[in-house]
Scaffold this motif. Structure first.
Motif, mmCIF file in Angstrom:
data_model
loop_
_atom_site.group_PDB
_atom_site.id
_atom_site.type_symbol
_atom_site.label_atom_id
_atom_site.label_comp_id
_atom_site.label_asym_id
_atom_site.label_seq_id
_atom_site.Cartn_x
_atom_site.Cartn_y
_atom_site.Cartn_z
ATOM 1 N N SER A 91 -5.878 32.740 5.868
ATOM 2 C CA SER A 91 -6.668 33.731 7.032
ATOM 3 C C SER A 91 -7.918 33.989 6.070
ATOM 4 N N GLY A 92 -8.881 34.713 6.484
ATOM 5 C CA GLY A 92 -10.229 35.090 5.959
ATOM 6 C C GLY A 92 -10.935 33.932 5.678
ATOM 7 N N SER A 93 -11.563 33.805 4.526
ATOM 8 C CA SER A 93 -12.640 32.797 4.161
ATOM 9 C C SER A 93 -11.855 31.644 3.314
ATOM 10 N N PRO A 94 -12.341 30.543 3.514
ATOM 11 C CA PRO A 94 -11.898 29.213 2.628
ATOM 12 C C PRO A 94 -11.901 29.711 1.213
ATOM 13 N N THR A 95 -10.980 29.264 0.323
ATOM 14 C CA THR A 95 -11.045 29.403 -1.060
ATOM 15 C C THR A 95 -11.024 28.243 -1.770
ATOM 16 N N ARG A 96 -11.013 28.347 -3.108
ATOM 17 C CA ARG A 96 -10.737 26.918 -4.153
ATOM 18 C C ARG A 96 -9.160 26.648 -4.121
ATOM 19 N N ARG A 97 -8.338 26.974 -3.010
ATOM 20 C CA ARG A 97 -7.005 26.347 -2.851
ATOM 21 C C ARG A 97 -7.262 25.149 -2.478
ATOM 22 N N ALA A 98 -6.333 24.321 -3.145
ATOM 23 C CA ALA A 98 -6.232 22.892 -2.917
ATOM 24 C C ALA A 98 -5.804 22.430 -1.229
ATOM 25 N N PHE A 99 -7.141 21.612 -0.862
ATOM 26 C CA PHE A 99 -6.675 21.296 0.436
ATOM 27 C C PHE A 99 -5.568 20.375 0.850
ATOM 28 N N ASP A 100 -4.536 20.247 1.460
ATOM 29 C CA ASP A 100 -3.483 19.468 1.937
ATOM 30 C C ASP A 100 -3.840 19.031 3.368
#
Length: 90
Positions: free
Chosen positions: A25-34
């Motif tokens: 939720s919220g805004s996209p982050t630098r979390r790896a996209f799967d």
């Protein structure tokens, strides 16, 4: 309009949340996209679609296919995936 699991055409996503109960939720982050994580794919699609007016289910299906089949290989963050989609839709 928020899109749901039922709107996706590919049915082989993983729907279990990763360890640590990640909430998309919220805004996209630098979390790896799967691209195989259904929750994360929906999060990116819904985030991207909020910047486009009048998007149709057919266009959501196209975005889903782009994420699944055309996203460049290699590590990608949620932010970079949304930016990649923005470049395609300029």
């Amino acid at each position: 309009m928020l899109y749901s699991k039922d709107d996706l055409t590919h049915k082989d996503y993983e729907w279990e949340k990763p360890p640590g109960k990640v909430v998309y939720s919220g805004s996209p982050t630098r979390r790896a996209f799967d691209p195989f994580n259904g929750e994360q794919v929906l999060f990116v699609i819904n985030t991207f679609c909020t910047s486009i007016t009048g998007i149709t289910i057919a266009e959501v299906e196209k975005i889903e296919s782009l994420l699944r089949d055309k996203l460049p290989l290699g590590p990608r963050s949620e932010i970079s995936v949304v930016r990649w989609l923005e470049l395609i839709y300029e």
